[in-house]
Design a protein around this motif. Structure first.
Motif, PDB file in Angstrom:
ATOM      1  N   LYS A 185       0.836  -1.203   0.000  1.00  0.00           N
ATOM      2  CA  LYS A 185       0.000   0.000   0.000  1.00  0.00           C
ATOM      3  C   LYS A 185       0.867   1.248   0.000  1.00  0.00           C
ATOM      4  O   LYS A 185       1.929   1.260   0.620  1.00  0.00           O
TER       5      LYS A 185
ATOM      6  N   ARG B  26      -8.748   0.051 -10.401  1.00  0.00           N
ATOM      7  CA  ARG B  26      -8.597   0.633  -9.062  1.00  0.00           C
ATOM      8  C   ARG B  26      -7.139   0.933  -8.738  1.00  0.00           C
ATOM      9  O   ARG B  26      -6.812   2.000  -8.228  1.00  0.00           O
TER      10      ARG B  26
ATOM     11  N   ASP C 106      -5.421   4.535  -8.132  1.00  0.00           N
ATOM     12  CA  ASP C 106      -4.658   4.754  -6.899  1.00  0.00           C
ATOM     13  C   ASP C 106      -3.278   5.333  -7.227  1.00  0.00           C
ATOM     14  O   ASP C 106      -2.795   6.244  -6.551  1.00  0.00           O
TER      15      ASP C 106
END
Lengths: 239, 181
Positions: B47, B68, B72
């Motif tokens: 992340k 997605r 991001d």
């Protein structure tokens, strides 16, 4: 009527002869005008418009427009580069040009022009059209995914091979290259050695069992841009 | 001053572009002096930990998870670069684009010559990202700032681009480094 005359391309004085096109005169002078559907041994077609130049301020295709005394030709300008890039871009997104596995890659004139113009990605959205492939012939095949409708095979088959194997059918987005037979390429008298095959600038008409014969690094446009051979004429002071 | 951060990801790609990236060989030691890696398979950070200067995108978008992740990356990276044929044009995965999705699934799970699937089901678990109707190049999903063509782009191309951007210079690839294969 054999006397020569002069005109200018991007300010450079160029000699022309009656009957010559702008492109022919430019080639002799060592000035490269980018082109796709034009081929030295074929009658000009004037369809791809990549060789568009400004003649006295008006856009003309250099492969069809006759050279004339005193004309002012613009070739390597920002505006023309933008037009040519856009044309190459559109040819890429209109077909299915998967360079990584195409046998023509490295020797492909469409790809080479994109390299020369420094195109890293097209500015138009991809269409991913559904096109077909004719592999019926034992020695050659047509992959219409890669066809740019330059008509070189049509002219080469008709004028150099004397066979008339290929012709255009349909109009607009439905236009495609067809073969002169009831069903498929195998039913024509097309042969492995036909000039129509070698005249294809892209990987649309290829010989079978050749594959990736030339190693990467030694292919036609790996090191030097397309048109370098013509420009070399100008660089040579003995010419 | 903290080092600028680089993030990388492989979407609908084969990791070949990442392999080519590692092909910069010992220059990676120099790179580590210049940058820190954030979210990337290189360091296995899953992340984003913060803002990144450069994001390298390998592969196009073939499913909703790709979209997605790409969004991001756009949200966290100042400069986003499409790396390689798949990110730029869809590449090999995009060969399915002329075939209806239903036909692709039927061939993969029901009709293919080597299929063993006694229950005759097509996987449809909510854990599995939904496939998109076709494969999309990255720049048709988010704004992409630079493109490094190639399959894969050579290590020199990637190095040239990274060092130019890290030194605040314009990215202008020389002729031999623009290759589509």
């Amino acid at each position: 009527m054999n006397h020569t005359f002069t005109f200018t391309i991007d300010g450079v004085e160029v000699r022309g002869r009656p009957g010559q096109t702008i492109m022919q005169a430019a080639d002799e002078a060592g000035i490269y005008i980018p082109r796709l559907c034009a081929h030295k041994e074929l009658v000009p077609h004037g369809s791809c418009r990549v060789c568009t130049v400004f003649v006295n301020g008006r856009p003309q295709s250099a492969c069809t427009q006759p050279a004339a005394p005193g004309i002012i030709v613009e070739n390597e300008t920002e505006a023309l580069l933008a037009i040519r890039r856009s044309l190459i871009d559109m040819l890429f997104v209109e077909g299915n040009h998967f360079c990584p596995f195409c046998e023509k890659s490295g020797n492909c004139e469409l790809q080479a022009l994109a390299y020369r113009f420094g195109i890293t990605a097209p500015q138009h959205p991809y269409l991913f059209p559904k096109r077909d492939l004719d592999a019926s012939h034992p020695d050659i095949f047509i992959d219409r995914n890669r066809c740019i409708l330059c008509g070189r095979c049509v002219r080469a088959s008709r004028d150099l091979d004397g066979k008339n194997v290929f012709q255009f059918v349909g109009r607009g987005p439905g236009k495609r290259i067809a073969v002169n037979a009831k069903a498929a390429l195998a039913d024509t008298d097309a042969a492995r050695t036909d000039r129509a095959v070698s005249a294809c600038p892209v990987g649309a008409i290829l010989r079978k069992r050749v594959g990736y014969a030339i190693p990467i690094g030694q292919r036609m446009y790996d090191a030097a841009p397309i048109g370098s051979d013509i420009e070399a004429v100008r660089a040579d002071p003995h010419q | 001053m903290a080092k600028p951060k680089v993030a990388t990801t492989s979407l609908a790609g084969c990791f070949g572009c990442h392999m080519s990236f590692l092909d910069i060989d010992d220059r990676i030691l120099k790179l580590i002096e210049l940058v820190d890696f954030d979210k990337s398979p290189v360091d296995d950070i899953k992340k984003f930990t913060g803002r990144c200067l450069v994001g390298l995108i390998e592969g196009g978008c073939c499913n909703e998870e790709n979209v997605r992740v790409l969004q991001d990356f756009r949200a966290h990276c100042d400069i986003l670069i499409s790396v390689g044929e798949c990110a730029i044009a869809g590449g090999i995965p995009a060969m399915r684009n002329a075939i209806p999705l239903e036909e692709c699934l039927r061939e993969s799970y029901l009709k293919g010559p080597t299929i063993y699937n006694p229950t005759k089901t097509i996987p449809n678990d909510e854990e599995i990202p939904l496939l998109l109707d076709r494969v999309y190049p990255a720049h048709e999903v988010v704004k992409i700032d630079y493109f490094l063509p190639g399959c894969p782009p050579s290590a020199d191309t990637i190095w040239e681009a990274l060092t130019a951007l890290l030194n605040g210079k314009p990215l202008d690839l020389p002729y031999p480094l623009i290759k589509y294969d």
